[in-house]
Motif scaffolding. Structure first.
Motif, PDB file in Angstrom:
ATOM      1  N   GLU A 191       0.854  -1.192   0.000  1.00  0.00           N
ATOM      2  CA  GLU A 191       0.000   0.000   0.000  1.00  0.00           C
ATOM      3  C   GLU A 191       0.893   1.247   0.000  1.00  0.00           C
ATOM      4  OE1 GLU A 191      -3.209   2.283   2.933  1.00  0.00           O
ATOM      5  OE2 GLU A 191      -2.396   0.300   3.474  1.00  0.00           O
ATOM      6  N   ILE A 192       0.562   2.206  -0.850  1.00  0.00           N
ATOM      7  CA  ILE A 192       1.340   3.446  -0.936  1.00  0.00           C
ATOM      8  C   ILE A 192       0.736   4.462   0.031  1.00  0.00           C
ATOM      9  CG2 ILE A 192       2.171   5.281  -2.441  1.00  0.00           C
ATOM     10  CD1 ILE A 192       3.270   2.461  -3.060  1.00  0.00           C
ATOM     11  N   ARG A 193       1.491   4.820   1.063  1.00  0.00           N
ATOM     12  CA  ARG A 193       0.997   5.743   2.101  1.00  0.00           C
ATOM     13  C   ARG A 193       1.574   7.147   1.967  1.00  0.00           C
ATOM     14  NH1 ARG A 193       3.153   2.692   7.078  1.00  0.00           N
ATOM     15  NH2 ARG A 193       4.721   2.111   5.506  1.00  0.00           N
ATOM     16  N   VAL A 376      10.445  -2.484 -18.806  1.00  0.00           N
ATOM     17  CA  VAL A 376       9.579  -3.656 -18.706  1.00  0.00           C
ATOM     18  C   VAL A 376       9.142  -3.813 -17.255  1.00  0.00           C
ATOM     19  CG1 VAL A 376       9.416  -6.164 -18.970  1.00  0.00           C
ATOM     20  CG2 VAL A 376      10.743  -4.831 -20.614  1.00  0.00           C
ATOM     21  N   GLY A 377       7.846  -4.031 -17.034  1.00  0.00           N
ATOM     22  CA  GLY A 377       7.360  -4.363 -15.704  1.00  0.00           C
ATOM     23  C   GLY A 377       7.197  -3.175 -14.778  1.00  0.00           C
ATOM     24  N   LYS A 378       7.142  -3.488 -13.481  1.00  0.00           N
ATOM     25  CA  LYS A 378       6.844  -2.464 -12.470  1.00  0.00           C
ATOM     26  C   LYS A 378       7.690  -2.714 -11.234  1.00  0.00           C
ATOM     27  CE  LYS A 378       2.677  -1.024 -12.192  1.00  0.00           C
ATOM     28  NZ  LYS A 378       1.207  -0.889 -11.969  1.00  0.00           N
ATOM     29  N   LYS A 379       8.118  -1.603 -10.591  1.00  0.00           N
ATOM     30  CA  LYS A 379       8.917  -1.691  -9.371  1.00  0.00           C
ATOM     31  C   LYS A 379       8.315  -0.822  -8.266  1.00  0.00           C
ATOM     32  CE  LYS A 379      13.452  -3.034 -11.106  1.00  0.00           C
ATOM     33  NZ  LYS A 379      14.857  -2.653 -11.363  1.00  0.00           N
ATOM     34  N   LEU A 432       5.167   3.546  -7.121  1.00  0.00           N
ATOM     35  CA  LEU A 432       5.304   2.480  -8.107  1.00  0.00           C
ATOM     36  C   LEU A 432       5.775   3.101  -9.417  1.00  0.00           C
ATOM     37  CD1 LEU A 432       1.963   0.552  -7.460  1.00  0.00           C
ATOM     38  CD2 LEU A 432       4.188   0.214  -6.352  1.00  0.00           C
ATOM     39  N   VAL A 433       6.804   2.520 -10.014  1.00  0.00           N
ATOM     40  CA  VAL A 433       7.329   2.999 -11.287  1.00  0.00           C
ATOM     41  C   VAL A 433       6.994   1.947 -12.338  1.00  0.00           C
ATOM     42  CG1 VAL A 433       9.343   3.838 -12.533  1.00  0.00           C
ATOM     43  CG2 VAL A 433       9.207   4.144 -10.057  1.00  0.00           C
ATOM     44  N   TYR A 448      15.355   2.260  -1.806  1.00  0.00           N
ATOM     45  CA  TYR A 448      15.127   0.816  -1.781  1.00  0.00           C
ATOM     46  C   TYR A 448      14.225   0.491  -2.955  1.00  0.00           C
ATOM     47  CZ  TYR A 448      12.651  -3.472  -0.339  1.00  0.00           C
ATOM     48  OH  TYR A 448      12.082  -4.721  -0.298  1.00  0.00           O
ATOM     49  N   VAL A 449      14.557  -0.579  -3.704  1.00  0.00           N
ATOM     50  CA  VAL A 449      13.801  -0.915  -4.913  1.00  0.00           C
ATOM     51  C   VAL A 449      13.508  -2.413  -4.924  1.00  0.00           C
ATOM     52  CG1 VAL A 449      13.724  -0.769  -7.431  1.00  0.00           C
ATOM     53  CG2 VAL A 449      15.086   0.905  -6.134  1.00  0.00           C
TER      54      VAL A 449
END
Length: 463
Positions: A191-193, A376-379, A432-433, A448-449
């Motif tokens: 969850e993004i707070r 590509v994708g999501k982090k 989220l990137v 941190y990733v």
């Protein structure tokens, strides 16, 4: 015959590898620049005299010499010797392979055939890639790339010839890499707070203003839409990556384990095909408990200059304009501000980050400003300002004298309150990137990733 262009190239390269007579290197006051300033001439004359006839023995000698010094102190002559010996041995292997095919009429090995007939192809590729990975191939980068390209063209022509005129080839085992695209299923999304500010299509002028006024992290959307890697030459397509890496034969260095701070972490060199088949399609999610023992189940092609090794991939992307600004130095009073300043970069430093869901870059700082581009994708990313350094527990010097002060002791998503009590008070932003988005990380910010999907990112360091 298809072999003629390749043989012509081998002859030309062999001539170019001929060394001038050994003589003292020019002094610093010398204005003459020719082959006599080649550092390989600092190797013993007895060594250089057997370079044309015993390259395999010299590869081993140079390898032992290179690994007897700290990396930054390796004499340049041994890196040069390793490179030239590797090229000479690769040429010998290729000639022998072509002769074998010519003598008995059999195919010298196809894209999926790495048995007895195809072994020489993978062996030649390995020799050349190892030279690039271990030494950087000083003076020989273009030569090696030209040789690999010609070898790939030869193999593809041989395969096409057999397909047109010969009996049906044995069908290649269909592996996971024949799937359409890498999985984009998101795993364990937090969850993004405290969201990172996000902007759309930020202009260069707007970015420069942001640098001088806020110097805060940003997620920038819409900045990569012109990259072929996202569209007509998609990096999310495994078959495209195999094609660009000589049928997956090219070698890459990978990290084994969830994070370089874990006890079981290690490194090894594998082919691109092995990396993708074995690691990129695993459904297993790596846990922090498993990381204590290490695991062959997760691997990360991390912080590797893949574009220097495989320049053709470089054409699928471009350096963001944001990297040609003049950002501010580390803020006074912060950890990086007390260290010697980094030399000014003429061009940004590029690195690739390619791996399955679950790979982690532990909380750390970089010595440069960073634009992280997600292809590509999501982090998931979390960032702490330099002012929070006292609460993130930086490591010190570890065994062997390695300075790890740019890396935190804290396992961000497995925080132990008793062990790191102040970490709970540290303020952070997170986000989220996704594909086509950039993350700007100011110099000195802890970040941190974690990959939420199969992921491919490119980072650009600049100052």
């Amino acid at each position: 015959m298809p072999a003629l262009p390749l043989l012509t190239l081998l002859n030309r390269i062999t001539t170019e590898l001929t060394l001038p007579k050994q003589q003292p290197l020019p002094t610093s006051s010398s204005t003459t620049k020719d082959n006599t300033d080649d550092t390989i001439l600092q190797c013993p004359l007895s060594t250089l005299s057997i370079l044309p006839t015993h390259p395999l023995a010299l590869i081993k000698l140079a390898h032992d010499k290179i690994h007897s010094y700290p990396f930054s102190e390796v004499p340049a002559c041994w890196r040069r010797l390793y490179t030239d010996a590797s090229i000479r041995e690769a040429i010998r292997v290729i000639r022998k392979g072509i002769e074998h095919k010519t003598d008995d009429g059999r195919n010298g090995g196809g894209a999926g055939d790495e048995g007895e007939e195809g072994y020489w192809i993978q062996h030649a590729v390995r020799l050349l890639d190892m030279a690039v990975i271990i030494t950087g191939a000083p003076r020989r980068e273009e030569m090696i790339e030209e040789l690999l390209e010609a070898l790939q063209n030869y193999v593809e022509e041989q395969e096409q010839e057999q397909e047109d005129t010969g009996p049906p080839r044995k069908k290649r085992r269909k592996g996971d890499t024949e799937r359409g695209i890498f999985s984009t299923a998101v795993i364990n999304c937090p969850e993004i707070r405290h969201p990172i500010p996000t902007v759309l299509n930020m202009s260069l002028q707007e970015f420069e203003t942001h640098l001088q006024t806020a110097t805060q992290p940003l997620i920038i959307r819409g900045a990569l839409e012109h990259w072929p890697a996202l569209h007509e030459r998609p990096w999310k397509n495994p078959e495209y990556i195999l094609k660009k890496t000589f049928g997956g034969r090219r070698l890459v260095p990978v990290e084994i384990g969830r994070s370089y701070t874990d006890a079981g972490w290690g490194q090894k060199i594998v082919t691109v095909r092995e990396f993708m088949d074995k690691y990129m399609f695993r459904s297993h999610v790596f846990s922090s408990d498993e990381s204590e023992e290490g695991d062959e189940g997760i691997a990360y092609l991390a912080q590797h200059d893949l574009f220097a090794q495989i320049p053709s991939l470089r054409n699928d992307m471009s350096i963001p304009d944001y990297c040609y600004t003049s950002p501010p130095p580390p803020a006074p009073g912060t950890p990086l501000a007390s260290k010697p300043s980094q030399a000014r970069l003429d061009e940004p430093i590029l690195n690739t980050w390619f791996g399955p869901a679950g790979t982690v870059s532990p909380l750390h700082t970089d010595p440069y400003h960073n634009i992280l581009c997600q292809v590509v994708g999501k982090k998931y990313v979390r960032l702490y300002a330099p002012e929070e350094s006292g609460r993130v527990y930086p490591r010190g010097r570890e065994a062997g004298g390695v300075d790890m002060s740019n890396t935190s002791e804290v396992d961000v998503e497995g925080w132990d309150e008793e062990r790191w009590p102040l970490f709970g008070e540290a303020r952070f932003v997170e986000g989220l990137v996704g594909e086509g988005e950039c993350l700007y990380v100011p110099v000195g910010w802890w970040h941190y990733v974690r990959a939420l999907t199969a992921s491919w990112s490119v980072s650009f360091w600049w100052n």
